[in-house]
Design a protein around this motif. Structure first.
Motif, short mmCIF file in Angstrom:
data_model
loop_
_atom_site.label_atom_id
_atom_site.label_comp_id
_atom_site.label_asym_id
_atom_site.label_seq_id
_atom_site.Cartn_x
_atom_site.Cartn_y
_atom_site.Cartn_z
N ASN A 31 -4.63 17.55 15.22
CA ASN A 31 -4.01 16.55 14.34
C ASN A 31 -4.07 16.98 12.88
N PHE A 32 -3.92 18.26 12.63
CA PHE A 32 -3.89 18.73 11.25
C PHE A 32 -2.46 18.68 10.72
N PRO A 33 -2.25 18.38 9.44
CA PRO A 33 -3.25 18.24 8.39
C PRO A 33 -3.84 16.85 8.24
N VAL A 34 -3.44 15.89 9.07
CA VAL A 34 -3.88 14.51 8.86
C VAL A 34 -5.41 14.41 8.90
N ASP A 35 -6.04 15.06 9.87
CA ASP A 35 -7.50 14.98 9.99
C ASP A 35 -8.23 15.88 9.00
N LYS A 36 -7.49 16.68 8.26
CA LYS A 36 -8.12 17.64 7.34
C LYS A 36 -8.83 16.95 6.18
N GLY A 37 -8.55 15.68 5.96
CA GLY A 37 -9.29 14.93 4.95
C GLY A 37 -10.72 14.66 5.34
N SER A 38 -11.06 14.87 6.63
CA SER A 38 -12.38 14.52 7.15
C SER A 38 -13.26 15.70 7.52
N MET A 68 0.85 -1.19 0.00
CA MET A 68 0.00 0.00 0.00
C MET A 68 0.88 1.24 0.00
N SER A 69 0.55 2.22 -0.82
CA SER A 69 1.37 3.42 -0.90
C SER A 69 1.17 4.27 0.35
N THR A 70 2.14 5.13 0.59
CA THR A 70 2.05 6.02 1.75
C THR A 70 0.80 6.89 1.68
N SER A 71 0.54 7.45 0.48
CA SER A 71 -0.57 8.38 0.35
C SER A 71 -1.91 7.74 0.64
N SER A 72 -2.04 6.44 0.39
CA SER A 72 -3.33 5.78 0.62
C SER A 72 -3.60 5.57 2.11
N ASN A 73 -2.60 5.85 2.96
CA ASN A 73 -2.83 5.79 4.40
C ASN A 73 -3.53 7.06 4.90
N TYR A 74 -3.58 8.09 4.06
CA TYR A 74 -4.19 9.36 4.45
C TYR A 74 -5.35 9.68 3.53
N LEU A 75 -6.35 10.34 4.09
CA LEU A 75 -7.48 10.79 3.27
C LEU A 75 -7.07 12.06 2.53
N PRO A 76 -7.42 12.18 1.25
CA PRO A 76 -7.03 13.38 0.50
C PRO A 76 -7.74 14.63 1.03
N VAL A 77 -7.02 15.74 1.02
CA VAL A 77 -7.58 17.02 1.45
C VAL A 77 -8.21 17.69 0.23
N ARG A 78 -9.52 17.96 0.30
CA ARG A 78 -10.25 18.56 -0.83
C ARG A 78 -10.78 19.93 -0.42
N ALA A 79 -10.10 20.96 -0.89
CA ALA A 79 -10.38 22.33 -0.44
C ALA A 79 -11.83 22.75 -0.70
N GLU A 80 -12.35 22.45 -1.89
CA GLU A 80 -13.72 22.86 -2.22
C GLU A 80 -14.74 22.16 -1.33
N TRP A 81 -14.52 20.88 -1.11
CA TRP A 81 -15.42 20.09 -0.26
C TRP A 81 -15.41 20.65 1.16
N LEU A 82 -14.24 20.95 1.69
CA LEU A 82 -14.14 21.52 3.04
C LEU A 82 -14.85 22.87 3.12
N ALA A 83 -14.64 23.70 2.09
CA ALA A 83 -15.24 25.04 2.08
C ALA A 83 -16.77 24.98 2.04
N SER A 84 -17.31 23.90 1.49
CA SER A 84 -18.77 23.79 1.35
C SER A 84 -19.48 23.59 2.69
N GLY A 85 -18.71 23.30 3.75
CA GLY A 85 -19.35 23.08 5.05
C GLY A 85 -18.61 23.67 6.22
N THR A 86 -17.75 24.67 5.97
CA THR A 86 -16.99 25.26 7.07
C THR A 86 -17.88 26.17 7.90
N GLU A 87 -17.87 25.95 9.20
CA GLU A 87 -18.71 26.72 10.12
C GLU A 87 -17.95 27.90 10.72
#
Length: 338
Positions: free
Chosen positions: A294-301, A1-20
């Motif tokens: 735990n950023f940026p690791v948790d930023k995928g969520s 398994m690649s290193t990157s697949s251990n982390y969730l991708p950070v998607r700026a637009e998706w995050l922006a759509s629900g930032t409180e």
């Protein structure tokens, strides 16, 4: 398994759509755990972190956690991790007189398997740290399912019980250093043995104690919770053990926040996290618990703002003294930030 697949991708637009917007924006907070990342396809350095911490919550300071970033590229191999502390100390030095004091405390990597010889690495990091180096994290994540651990940092089985590792660990207390523990929950009994053997060393459990609910663990969620909570309550009996409450936005946690059309709200996060986080707080008490991004690791969520809003919602019924401990007092005490 690649290193990157251990982390969730950070998607700026998706995050922006629900930032409180931040709840209780004046409440002072010290972020107990974040990283700088400089990896293929993933950069999260000081500028990116500042964007997150200045987005509404009153983050006054932070603790930087080792992340394999900017090691020295020359000189003795064992001393190269000191480059990370050198780099972070330099990059954040201008912030130490203002707000936020990013990396007011720093935790680095040193190979504890070198036994007593690791002392020279610890001394080099103390020298590099501008008076802010506070401890070490040497990951011990092990599971028979090798897809669970990041291949860059996967460890052999039983490392916490290893004689040489413990000889390295024993170098921490004489230098006034703490130990950050990142492991998977089935390894918590080994951590109990280590913490009991070295009562003078402060041990900080990362990310609520390594909750794993995917792969071979996926269909055994009740048993996992019972086993995890039993181990955490045992560890809570040892006064030198503390816990970072957070870090439940990773792939291995199995909450699947990233699968929503929009990021989870702070209400959704609080509801999902409550059984785990409140168990930690009830077992250890607020004076031995600290919230972390735990950023940026948790930023995928989820967005940074929503995470801290969730912590605030979960503790809305707590006393002001308890909240002070959870949001800044414990981390200030444990990492000697005052």
């Amino acid at each position: 398994m690649s290193t990157s697949s251990n982390y969730l991708p950070v998607r700026a637009e998706w995050l922006a759509s629900g930032t409180e917007p931040a709840l209780e924006p004046d409440m002072p907070i010290i972020d107990a755990h974040h990283h700088f990342y400089e990896r293929p396809g993933w950069t999260y350095m000081l500028d990116q972190y500042l964007e997150d911490v200045t987005s509404g919550h009153n983050i006054t300071a932070s603790v930087y956690m080792q992340a394999l970033t900017r090691y020295r590229t020359s000189g003795p191999e064992e001393l190269r991790p000191a480059g990370e502390i050198e780099y972070v100390a330099g990059a954040t030095a201008p912030l130490q007189k203002g707000k936020p004091q990013v990396a007011k405390g720093m935790v680095g990597y040193a190979n504890l398997r070198r036994g007593a010889a690791v002392r020279e690495v610890l001394e080099a990091e103390l020298q590099a740290g501008d008076g802010r180096f506070r401890g070490v994290r040497h990951l011990v994540t092990y599971d028979p399912d090798t897809t669970l651990a990041n291949p860059l940092t996967a460890a052999p089985r039983g490392l916490l019980l290893d004689k040489e590792y413990r000889a390295g660990f024993s170098q921490l207390a004489p230098l006034g250093l703490s130990y950050d523990a990142w492991l998977f929950f089935p390894q918590l009994p080994e951590l109990f043995d280590l913490a009991k053997t070295y009562p003078e060393t402060p041990i900080i459990i990362n990310h609520c104690g390594g909750v794993v609910r995917i792969a071979s663990y996926q269909d055994h969620r009740k048993e996992i919770f019972d086993s995890w909570s039993r181990s955490m309550r045992e560890l809570a009996q040892l006064p030198n053990v503390y816990v970072k409450v957070g870090g439940l936005g990773m792939r291995i946690n199995g909450f699947d926040f990233e699968k929503g059309e929009r990021p989870p709200s702070s209400k959704q996060l609080a509801e999902a996290w409550k059984p785990w986080m409140m168990t930690c707080i009830e077992a250890f008490g607020p004076n031995r618990c600290m919230f972390e991004s735990n950023f940026p690791v948790d930023k995928g969520s989820y967005p940074y703002s929503n995470g801290w809003n969730a912590f605030k919602r979960m503790t809305s019924q707590a006393s002001s003294e308890e909240r002070t401990a959870l949001f800044r007092g414990t981390v200030e005490k444990v990492y000697r930030l005052a």
